[in-house]
Design a protein around this motif. Structure first.
Motif, PDB file in Angstrom:
ATOM      1  N   LEU A  80      -2.823  62.381   8.943  1.00 45.24           N
ATOM      2  CA  LEU A  80      -2.284  61.095   9.366  1.00 45.24           C
ATOM      3  C   LEU A  80      -0.978  61.221  10.137  1.00 45.24           C
ATOM      4  CD1 LEU A  80      -2.945  59.125   6.049  1.00 45.24           C
ATOM      5  CD2 LEU A  80      -4.336  59.148   8.124  1.00 45.24           C
ATOM      6  N   TYR A 117     -10.023  55.823   5.490  1.00 42.03           N
ATOM      7  CA  TYR A 117     -10.424  55.743   6.891  1.00 42.03           C
ATOM      8  C   TYR A 117     -11.725  56.478   7.203  1.00 42.03           C
ATOM      9  CZ  TYR A 117      -5.687  53.917   7.691  1.00 42.03           C
ATOM     10  OH  TYR A 117      -4.546  53.173   7.656  1.00 42.03           O
ATOM     11  N   SER A 166      -0.616  52.818   4.019  1.00 41.07           N
ATOM     12  CA  SER A 166      -0.983  54.221   4.162  1.00 41.07           C
ATOM     13  C   SER A 166      -2.088  54.594   3.184  1.00 41.07           C
ATOM     14  CB  SER A 166       0.238  55.108   3.919  1.00 41.07           C
ATOM     15  OG  SER A 166      -0.133  56.463   3.810  1.00 41.07           O
ATOM     16  N   TYR A 210      -6.401  51.194  11.265  1.00 44.32           N
ATOM     17  CA  TYR A 210      -5.035  51.696  11.358  1.00 44.32           C
ATOM     18  C   TYR A 210      -4.021  50.583  11.571  1.00 44.32           C
ATOM     19  CZ  TYR A 210      -6.181  56.612  11.141  1.00 44.32           C
ATOM     20  OH  TYR A 210      -6.585  57.848  10.695  1.00 44.32           O
ATOM     21  N   SER A 235      -1.121  61.654  16.244  1.00 40.88           N
ATOM     22  CA  SER A 235      -1.191  60.396  16.977  1.00 40.88           C
ATOM     23  C   SER A 235      -2.557  59.743  16.752  1.00 40.88           C
ATOM     24  CB  SER A 235      -0.992  60.641  18.473  1.00 40.88           C
ATOM     25  OG  SER A 235      -2.048  61.422  19.004  1.00 40.88           O
ATOM     26  N   LEU A 236      -2.637  58.447  17.044  1.00 42.03           N
ATOM     27  CA  LEU A 236      -3.880  57.709  16.827  1.00 42.03           C
ATOM     28  C   LEU A 236      -5.012  58.291  17.665  1.00 42.03           C
ATOM     29  CD1 LEU A 236      -5.256  55.288  15.488  1.00 42.03           C
ATOM     30  CD2 LEU A 236      -4.532  53.890  17.417  1.00 42.03           C
ATOM     31  N   PHE A 269     -11.855  51.920  14.223  1.00 48.38           N
ATOM     32  CA  PHE A 269     -10.758  52.866  14.049  1.00 48.38           C
ATOM     33  C   PHE A 269      -9.410  52.179  14.265  1.00 48.38           C
ATOM     34  CE2 PHE A 269      -8.271  56.708  14.689  1.00 48.38           C
ATOM     35  CZ  PHE A 269      -8.896  57.609  13.845  1.00 48.38           C
ATOM     36  N   MET A 270      -9.316  51.369  15.300  1.00 42.58           N
ATOM     37  CA  MET A 270      -8.051  50.684  15.599  1.00 42.58           C
ATOM     38  C   MET A 270      -7.722  49.645  14.534  1.00 42.58           C
ATOM     39  SD  MET A 270      -8.280  50.252  19.742  1.00 42.58           S
ATOM     40  CE  MET A 270      -6.646  49.485  19.781  1.00 42.58           C
ATOM     41  N   GLN A 307      -6.207  61.602  16.164  1.00 48.04           N
ATOM     42  CA  GLN A 307      -7.003  61.394  14.952  1.00 48.04           C
ATOM     43  C   GLN A 307      -8.413  60.932  15.301  1.00 48.04           C
ATOM     44  OE1 GLN A 307      -5.009  59.212  11.695  1.00 48.04           O
ATOM     45  NE2 GLN A 307      -3.107  59.470  12.848  1.00 48.04           N
ATOM     46  N   TYR A 308      -8.509  60.021  16.273  1.00 47.04           N
ATOM     47  CA  TYR A 308      -9.831  59.538  16.664  1.00 47.04           C
ATOM     48  C   TYR A 308     -10.654  60.656  17.296  1.00 47.04           C
ATOM     49  CZ  TYR A 308     -13.550  56.978  18.970  1.00 47.04           C
ATOM     50  OH  TYR A 308     -14.777  56.552  19.397  1.00 47.04           O
TER      51      TYR A 308
END
Length: 312
Positions: free
Chosen positions: A59, A274, A32, A27, A62-63, A23-24, A66-67
């Motif tokens: 999107l 993603y 995009s 991103y 925040s990260l 995931f990291m 989303q996770y």
């Protein structure tokens, strides 16, 4: 029971770690997915259109949010919806799994049909001309990447000789044979060397000398004792190969336009899709873990010494 609980917890933590890292990394790619979607459609979006598309994809969160949304869906059996194809990720994986399984089975059968006889024959004729030819061929096969073999086969049989179709269209032998051979050649070379090496080691063991002293025929020594024992070290190697093939052989599948998981992975990465990337990586990790557990169980069945040692 405690050992099984520890193993299950280990698998869960490993899958969780794989998902976080994937995931990291996706991103951190920078581009995009919304922009990639517009570019695939040949559209130059305005800032408003881009912002709206990113909001629809989630999107703009925040990260961490989303996770968490993705993980919550996974725990409920939902891997999300592909940005690229607008289909459920689980459906895409299932639909591309069938071609991958066919390709895996065919390439493994071809590999074993070539590697085992040549490895055994080479080991029993050590130092002779046939042994040198087999060793040289195996070294050459390992040195040549599978995609080079694929390109050569593609040009020779599909373009120059025009014996086989250029594009994959259905599950027929003539459309799967070339990618299967492209995958089988490097594997067969590696396994041939492995069989030869382990056979030579077993042929010099004390139990072989004892069997010969008792008058046991060379045929029985070779196939009843030496050959089964020499296959044990190959189980772990075979597990890695199966996991790799079931995860998708991306380059070979791209060359032959084969609709397997490897081809799908490349499409997902190029489109910055993603949810699809996350789902595919999670699937590949699960495949490797399952294959590893199966191989571990087979090894314990085949080698009682390992089973007894673990029971202590």
């Amino acid at each position: 029971m405690t050992a099984w609980i520890q193993k299950i917890l280990h698998i869960i933590l490993l899958l969780l770690g794989v998902s976080v890292v994937t995931f990291m990394l996706t991103y951190l790619a920078g581009s995009s997915p919304a922009m990639a979607m517009f570019q695939a459609q040949g559209i130059v979006p305005t800032e408003e259109q881009l912002a709206l598309a990113e909001e629809m994809m989630g999107l703009n969160q925040s990260l961490g949010a989303q996770y968490w949304d993705w993980l919550s869906g996974v725990l409920q059996g939902d891997l999300g919806t592909s940005f690229l194809k607008n289909e459920l990720v689980i459906d895409l994986i299932v639909s591309h799994m069938k071609p991958t399984v066919y390709l895996t089975v065919m390439s493994l059968v071809m590999m074993l049909a070539v590697a085992i006889p040549l490895g055994v024959y080479s080991a029993t004729h050590k130092g002779k001309l046939v042994d040198k030819i087999v060793c040289f061929s195996a070294f050459a096969g390992i040195s040549v990447p599978s995609f080079c073999v694929g390109i050569f086969l593609f040009y020779l049989f599909a373009i120059w000789l025009d014996w086989l179709p250029v594009m994959y269209t259905s599950f027929t032998f003539d459309r799967i044979i070339l990618p299967a051979i492209a995958l089988a050649v490097p594997m067969a070379s590696k396994y041939c060397r492995q069989v030869r090496t382990t056979m030579l080691e077993e042929l010099h063991q004390d139990y072989v000398l004892g069997a010969r002293a008792r008058g046991v025929s060379e045929w029985n020594i070779l196939w009843k004792y030496v050959f089964p024992n020499s296959l044990l070290p190959m189980l772990a190697l075979l597990g890695i190969s199966v996991g790799s093939l079931l995860g998708g052989a991306a380059v070979v599948e791209i060359i032959f336009s084969y609709p397997g998981l490897g081809n799908l992975v490349v499409q997902a990465v190029n489109a910055r899709d993603y949810p699809l990337i996350q789902g595919l990586v999670l699937w590949i990790a699960i495949v490797y873990l399952l294959v590893n557990q199966i191989v571990d169980g087979l090894y314990r069945i085949a080698d009682p010494r390992t089973r007894n040692w673990r029971a202590m």
